[in-house]
Design a protein around this motif. Structure first.
Motif, short mmCIF file in Angstrom:
data_model
loop_
_atom_site.label_atom_id
_atom_site.label_comp_id
_atom_site.label_asym_id
_atom_site.label_seq_id
_atom_site.Cartn_x
_atom_site.Cartn_y
_atom_site.Cartn_z
N ILE A 1 0.84 -1.21 0.00
CA ILE A 1 0.00 0.00 0.00
C ILE A 1 0.87 1.25 0.00
O ILE A 1 0.60 2.22 -0.74
CB ILE A 1 -0.95 -0.01 1.22
N MET A 2 1.93 1.26 0.80
CA MET A 2 2.80 2.44 0.84
C MET A 2 3.49 2.67 -0.50
O MET A 2 3.57 3.79 -1.00
CB MET A 2 3.84 2.29 1.95
N ALA A 3 3.99 1.59 -1.11
CA ALA A 3 4.73 1.73 -2.36
C ALA A 3 3.81 2.17 -3.49
O ALA A 3 4.10 3.14 -4.21
CB ALA A 3 5.42 0.41 -2.71
N VAL A 4 2.69 1.47 -3.68
CA VAL A 4 1.78 1.82 -4.77
C VAL A 4 1.17 3.20 -4.53
O VAL A 4 1.02 4.00 -5.47
CB VAL A 4 0.70 0.74 -4.93
N GLY A 5 0.82 3.50 -3.28
CA GLY A 5 0.27 4.82 -2.98
C GLY A 5 1.26 5.94 -3.25
O GLY A 5 0.90 6.98 -3.80
N THR A 6 2.53 5.72 -2.90
CA THR A 6 3.54 6.75 -3.17
C THR A 6 3.75 6.96 -4.66
O THR A 6 3.84 8.10 -5.13
CB THR A 6 4.87 6.36 -2.50
N VAL A 7 3.80 5.86 -5.41
CA VAL A 7 3.97 5.98 -6.87
C VAL A 7 2.76 6.69 -7.50
O VAL A 7 2.92 7.57 -8.36
CB VAL A 7 4.18 4.59 -7.48
N ALA A 8 1.56 6.32 -7.06
CA ALA A 8 0.36 6.92 -7.65
C ALA A 8 0.26 8.41 -7.30
O ALA A 8 0.04 9.25 -8.18
CB ALA A 8 -0.88 6.17 -7.17
N THR B 1 0.26 2.65 -13.37
CA THR B 1 0.16 2.44 -11.93
C THR B 1 -0.27 1.01 -11.61
O THR B 1 0.27 0.36 -10.71
CB THR B 1 -0.81 3.44 -11.30
N VAL B 2 -1.26 0.51 -12.34
CA VAL B 2 -1.71 -0.88 -12.14
C VAL B 2 -0.58 -1.85 -12.48
O VAL B 2 -0.37 -2.85 -11.77
CB VAL B 2 -2.97 -1.15 -12.99
N ALA B 3 0.16 -1.55 -13.54
CA ALA B 3 1.29 -2.42 -13.90
C ALA B 3 2.35 -2.43 -12.81
O ALA B 3 2.97 -3.47 -12.55
CB ALA B 3 1.89 -1.96 -15.23
N TYR B 4 2.56 -1.29 -12.17
CA TYR B 4 3.51 -1.26 -11.05
C TYR B 4 3.05 -2.17 -9.91
O TYR B 4 3.85 -2.91 -9.33
CB TYR B 4 3.68 0.17 -10.54
N GLY B 5 1.76 -2.11 -9.59
CA GLY B 5 1.24 -2.98 -8.54
C GLY B 5 1.39 -4.45 -8.89
O GLY B 5 1.73 -5.28 -8.03
N ILE B 6 1.14 -4.80 -10.15
CA ILE B 6 1.30 -6.20 -10.58
C ILE B 6 2.76 -6.62 -10.47
O ILE B 6 3.07 -7.74 -10.03
CB ILE B 6 0.77 -6.37 -12.01
N GLY B 7 3.67 -5.74 -10.89
CA GLY B 7 5.09 -6.06 -10.78
C GLY B 7 5.53 -6.26 -9.34
O GLY B 7 6.36 -7.13 -9.05
N LEU B 8 4.99 -5.46 -8.42
CA LEU B 8 5.34 -5.61 -7.02
C LEU B 8 4.81 -6.93 -6.46
O LEU B 8 5.48 -7.60 -5.66
CB LEU B 8 4.80 -4.42 -6.22
N LEU B 9 3.61 -7.31 -6.86
CA LEU B 9 3.08 -8.61 -6.45
C LEU B 9 3.93 -9.76 -6.99
O LEU B 9 4.16 -10.75 -6.29
CB LEU B 9 1.63 -8.76 -6.92
N ALA B 10 4.41 -9.61 -8.22
CA ALA B 10 5.30 -10.64 -8.78
C ALA B 10 6.60 -10.72 -7.99
O ALA B 10 7.16 -11.81 -7.79
CB ALA B 10 5.58 -10.33 -10.25
N THR B 11 7.08 -9.57 -7.49
CA THR B 11 8.29 -9.58 -6.66
C THR B 11 8.06 -10.35 -5.37
O THR B 11 8.91 -11.15 -4.95
CB THR B 11 8.70 -8.14 -6.34
#
Length: 590
Positions: free
Chosen positions: A172-179, A442-452
């Motif tokens: 949440i912190m990472a995706v929220g900061t990027v968004a 932004t959605v792609a970033y969240g998917i990439g973080l989940l893959a990590t």
């Protein structure tokens, strides 16, 4: 640090090692026990995962002896006991062989130095059937101080959860900061471009300007990152305090930049400092802005003083880290998708190399990236680099007592994809795409973080997050531009400087015959030069196709003039006002 390392298990080394627990109970009948961390080698003997299946045995304090020769054994032996001996003067095999021969059910070795896995060779592992582990000297003192000399212990190795719940907080912190950072940076940049013809010299004018990143800057930045990472790996204890100081300064600046727009909206406390000749203060800043600056500095100083308080200091570090990332996303700007691709691909290679390749180049077999991000195990200062978001474990595993009880995400894993998200938002606003670029990236970033996180669960070691974030964000942005048939403009970033101000700043309606006020500027300083030009013009000249300025005079009249306009354009404009033809008016409406 450009890696995500949510409490990885130690990187495989020639000697196997795992964390375990020793559960201590007093023989006086106190039902409540306590767990302490141990480091053991499962090649000697495995430990049960469940405490209920572990044997509760008497702990024999034999730390006055090194247990290196048969003369060090007690006369009665260690029958059904776990001896506690000091480390030194002989090998682990010699100690555990003597303990096993005297009837011991296990062996704990007290170490005043850092814990290392008790190693041996294959023949020795086959000979020994009891577990052997290392216990820190500090924990030994706490055991006898808390429970007395008569205690019973049980050795076990609980399984660690694959993923912790704190990964949700980090996500949440990472995706929220990027968004938020990408949206703020993109909107702010487009607004500044549309307002570039306005003069704003007031005290509230923004002093900070965005910095466009060039290919040369990208190459220099990556080289500096490589050099700094290698220097930190070899001289960690000397450079870590410099990084802490830089973080305090940069994070306080970022926090001020994030809170300043909110404070300026407050309807009270707008008084300014008196007239003075001091540097910066001669601009008479508002008192509330000075108080805000003092508050941001105080927060940074408090974190710097109490940074090693694991109970609550991580909250301040994360708040300062998010503010720092937002400030950097607002300040640094990638002007084209070509620059975005270059930066992300170069850092992609950088991240993968320092996480997956460097273990084959170092003597210890450790990854340079993970070692620096989590802090070397042999560091004398025990300091950690602050350039990460960190959240403590939320599971109830006893192994949280051992080492690295935090999940970590480096700032680079937020900033690098965040710059692409900001570019997508700027281009999306320019292309009037209903922010499809921004949402998709932004959605792609969240998917990439989940893959990590999934790769971390499968490999149980620190992962280079850009290995998953870069392909997801770049491919998503590319596909959206290809689908909208804007790949050429998206690649070069064309249109930002010339299209937006004209569409936003057409000062007169299209059907108005009157020129804008700016067109009067060249007429007033040159009144004499316009009369000779207007009088000799023949009546049919505006209709002559060989003179495009005269043919399109009404259309050009709707555009703002500058002081550099030619007399021919001024004459055509004046004649169009005097004798507007229906064809000219139709072209203006069109």
């Amino acid at each position: 640090a450009l890696s995500v390392a949510p409490v990885p298990l130690p990187v495989p080394v020639p000697v196997a090692c795992e964390y375990g627990m020793v559960h201590v109970l007093s023989e006086s009948g106190t039902p409540r026990g306590k767990d302490y961390c141990i480091l053991y080698n499962p090649q000697w003997a495995h430990l049960p995962q469940d405490l209920s299946k572990a044997s509760l045995l008497q702990l024999r304090n034999w730390t006055a002896s090194l247990l290196c020769s048969p003369s060090d054994l007690p006369a009665s032996g260690f029958s059904n006991q776990i001896p506690l001996v000091a480390r030194g003067n002989c090998t682990f095999y010699e100690k555990v062989r003597l303990a096993q021969s005297s009837g011991a059910r296990g062996l704990l070795i007290v170490s005043k130095e850092k814990l290392v896995p008790p190693g041996g060779n294959k023949t020795q592992y086959e000979e020994i059937g009891i577990p052997v582990a290392l216990l820190s000297h500090r924990d030994m003192l706490d055991i006898f101080r808390s429970f007395g000399q008569a205690v019973r212990v049980a050795l076990y190795a609980p399984s660690e959860p694959v993923l912790d719940y704190n990964m949700v907080i980090i996500f949440i912190m990472a995706v929220g900061t990027v968004a938020v950072g990408g949206y703020w940076a993109g909107s702010r940049d487009v607004k500044k471009r549309s307002m570039k013809h306005k003069r704003d010299d007031g005290p509230e004018k923004q002093e900070d300007e965005a910095v466009d990143v060039t290919p040369v800057m990208i190459c220099v930045f990556v080289v500096l990152c490589c050099c700094m990472l290698v220097l930190l790996y070899h001289f960690y204890d000397h450079l870590v305090y410099a990084i802490i100081g830089i973080f305090c300064l940069a994070s306080s600046t970022g926090l001020y930049s994030c809170l300043a727009p909110c404070v300026r909206r407050l309807p009270f406390c707008r008084c300014r400092v008196p007239d003075n000749s001091l540097p910066y203060f001669h601009k008479r800043p508002q008192a509330r802005m000075l108080l805000l600056a003092l508050f941001c500095i105080a927060v940074s100083v408090v974190w710097g003083v109490f940074r090693n308080e694991d109970q609550w200091a991580w909250v301040l570090q994360d708040a300062l880290g998010v503010a720092f990332c937002l400030y950097m996303l607002k300040t640094i700007r990638l002007p084209t998708f070509k620059a975005c691709t270059l930066l992300l691909l170069v850092l992609f290679i950088y991240d993968v190399f320092f996480v997956f390749v460097t273990p084959f180049l170092t003597r210890s077999g450790n990854s340079i990236m993970v070692e620096v991000a989590t802090g070397p195990s042999d560091s004398a200062t025990r300091e950690k680099l602050p350039m990460v978001l960190k959240v403590p474990r939320l599971n109830a595993s006893p192994l949280a007592l051992c080492d690295r009880p935090f999940s970590l995400l480096g700032f680079g894993d937020i900033l690098v994809p965040g710059l692409l998200v900001a570019y997508c938002h700027r281009f999306g606003l320019q292309a009037q795409s209903s922010r499809i670029y921004f949402v998709a990236c932004t959605v792609a970033y969240g998917i990439g973080l989940l893959a990590t996180f999934m790769a971390l669960a499968l490999m149980q070691r620190g992962q280079p997050a850009l290995l998953y974030l870069v392909p997801c964000t770049l491919v998503a942005s590319f596909l959206v531009a290809l689908w909208r048939r804007e790949l050429g403009a998206f690649w070069t970033g064309s249109g930002f400087a010339k299209d937006l101000p004209q569409t936003q700043w057409a000062p007169a309606p299209a059907d108005s015959p009157q020129p804008p006020k700016d067109s009067d500027a060249p007429l007033s300083p040159q009144p004499a030069s316009q009369e000779p030009v207007r009088s000799p013009l023949p009546p049919e000249q505006p209709q002559e196709p060989s003179t495009p300025e005269a043919t399109e005079a009404p259309a050009s009249a709707s555009e703002p003039r500058t002081l550099g306009s030619s007399t021919l354009e001024a004459a055509g404009q004046a004649q169009a006002q005097a004798q507007p033809s229906p064809a000219a008016q139709l072209g203006t409406s069109a």
